[in-house]
Motif scaffolding. Structure first.
Motif, PDB file in Angstrom:
ATOM      1  N   SER A 100       0.838  -1.192   0.000  1.00 28.92           N
ATOM      2  CA  SER A 100       0.000   0.000   0.000  1.00 28.92           C
ATOM      3  C   SER A 100       0.872   1.240   0.000  1.00 28.92           C
ATOM      4  O   SER A 100       1.998   1.238   0.521  1.00 28.92           O
ATOM      5  N   THR A 151       3.742  -4.115   4.377  1.00 28.35           N
ATOM      6  CA  THR A 151       2.361  -3.855   3.974  1.00 28.35           C
ATOM      7  C   THR A 151       2.188  -2.396   3.574  1.00 28.35           C
ATOM      8  O   THR A 151       1.542  -2.076   2.572  1.00 28.35           O
ATOM      9  N   ASN A 152       2.778  -1.498   4.377  1.00 30.05           N
ATOM     10  CA  ASN A 152       2.675  -0.048   4.138  1.00 30.05           C
ATOM     11  C   ASN A 152       4.043   0.497   3.759  1.00 30.05           C
ATOM     12  O   ASN A 152       5.075  -0.063   4.116  1.00 30.05           O
ATOM     13  N   PHE A 300       4.234  -3.063   8.899  1.00 28.78           N
ATOM     14  CA  PHE A 300       3.599  -4.352   8.644  1.00 28.78           C
ATOM     15  C   PHE A 300       2.203  -4.468   9.233  1.00 28.78           C
ATOM     16  O   PHE A 300       1.537  -5.486   9.056  1.00 28.78           O
ATOM     17  N   ASP A 302      -1.823  -3.913   9.848  1.00 30.61           N
ATOM     18  CA  ASP A 302      -3.024  -3.645   9.073  1.00 30.61           C
ATOM     19  C   ASP A 302      -3.650  -2.388   9.666  1.00 30.61           C
ATOM     20  O   ASP A 302      -4.350  -2.441  10.668  1.00 30.61           O
ATOM     21  N   SER A 311      -6.475   2.141   2.940  1.00 27.98           N
ATOM     22  CA  SER A 311      -5.263   1.428   2.569  1.00 27.98           C
ATOM     23  C   SER A 311      -4.820   1.675   1.137  1.00 27.98           C
ATOM     24  O   SER A 311      -3.806   1.139   0.699  1.00 27.98           O
TER      25      SER A 311
END
Length: 395
Positions: A100, A151-152, A300, A302, A311
């Motif tokens: 993301s 993740t980010n 990492f 959510d 997101s």
């Protein structure tokens, strides 16, 4: 589509309620070394000044860029870029892209200043803010050597022209705002290398305009990963580049060495005395661990749908709140106070005298020329009169 938040310029980002990647984070922090911090600190403080309008200030930024690019990277598509401004010194942005584009930012400022005579006197700026810069360099080392695919998106931003009034960070974060970038939060490291002599080592969390959830999360990370406690402290004005994050509707926080109230009496920032010998490397190391924990845990996590747009990494609006009343005013008053204390006033007076002697404006302006001739005539008459009196006395 714009979010339904009735006040979108005051985002309330979600922070995890517990540390989720303890083993992975500890594995990364185990690779940190005091020697790297010392070497980087020595290199940064070797520049005569890192003032944002000087060539040496630009060279310091280019050195940071080169240092970041020299790290063997196991992370996917790691990049290091310059962000050019309207002055000599650029900002530097290191990025570890995530799945993301929602971005987690750690910041420190490159520039230093000697408030007495900014363009001439030495400004090693070891604590303010080479200490923050070297901590983030080691954070990038540790993260980029790992096989990360977060993740980010994780960014480490090294800002130009903080001492001038957060100019570098303002331009960087303004560009993110205009591009609708969703920044989850910005954590600034500033003056992390020296505690007040009678204070116990601690992470000072500056609570001015800090969301309670952000404060709680920082204390969670400190208690989980560090060997020193966290304490609340207050600055009373903007203090550092996190103010630019707040200005553009992002959550901004600042950590520093212990309580600012305790260290004010011993503060030597903005002078030639802010040298490497005053820095506690073991204290900088604790903040480096905090930087790794903050980047990894949020990188990492959510993070879910934030007030900024979720997101996707984009938000549906732009905003400019301006700086809260008095922030920049206090910065200017601090600079003026430093420049007009007894030593500062004497140096400025000397500088004016030297400039006048070199420019000799009385040779170009008629009324100054006439005044100069009158002063000379008076001086000569008095000199002749004194000589006559002395000669008569000797006879």
């Amino acid at each position: 589509m714009p979010p339904t938040d009735p006040d979108p310029c005051h985002p309330n980002p979600l922070f995890p309620s517990a540390a989720q990647f303890i083993e992975q984070t500890h594995n990364i922090t185990a690779s940190l070394a005091d020697s790297a911090l010392q070497d980087d600190l020595k290199a940064l403080t070797s520049f005569h000044t890192r003032h944002y309008r000087t060539s040496s200030g630009r060279d310091a930024a280019l050195w940071i860029q080169k240092r970041l690019k020299s790290v063997p990277s196991g992370a996917t598509n790691t990049t290091v870029e310059l962000f050019q401004h309207g002055w000599k010194q650029p900002s530097v942005i290191a990025r570890i892209p995530g799945v993301s584009n929602t971005t987690v930012i750690l910041g420190a400022h490159i520039d230093s200043v000697n408030m007495y005579l900014p363009f001439f006197l030495a400004a090693p700026g070891a604590n303010d803010d080479a200490s923050g810069v070297v901590a983030l360099l080691s954070v990038f080392d540790a993260l980029s050597r790992s096989l990360l695919s977060p993740t980010n998106t994780i960014e480490l931003q090294f800002y130009a022209a903080e001492e001038a009034g957060f100019w570098g960070s303002a331009e960087v974060l303004s560009s993110y705002n205009n591009a609708h970038r969703d920044v989850h939060s910005v954590l600034q490291f500033d003056m992390i290398g020296r505690m007040a002599s009678k204070e116990k080592p601690a992470v000072g969390i500056v609570i001015d305009y800090l969301p309670a959830s952000f404060n709680k999360y920082l204390k969670l990370l400190v208690s989980t990963y560090l060997d020193i406690p966290a304490v609340d402290t207050a600055c009373g004005y903007a203090c550092s580049d996190h103010a630019s994050a707040i200005r553009y509707g992002y959550a901004g926080g600042l950590v520093t060495a212990g309580r600012l109230e305790a260290s004010a009496a011993e503060d030597v920032s903005h002078t030639g005395s802010d040298t490497m010998e005053r820095i506690y490397i073991d204290h900088v190391m604790e903040f480096t661990k905090l930087g790794v924990a903050y980047a990894y845990e949020l990188g990492f996590a959510d993070l879910g749908a934030t007030a900024g747009g979720g997101s996707t990494g984009m938000r549906g609006y732009t905003c400019d709140l301006g700086y809260p009343d008095g922030w920049l005013g206090d910065v200017r008053r601090f600079a003026a106070a430093r420049a007009t204390d007894p030593l500062g006033f004497a140096l400025w007076f000397l500088a004016v005298v030297i400039l006048l002697a070199l420019a000799r404006p009385w040779e170009e302006v008629p009324w100054l020329m006439r005044m100069g001739r009158r002063v000379k005539r008076v001086f000569r008459r008095r000199s002749r009169s004194l000589y006559t009196k002395v000669a008569a006395r000797d006879d």
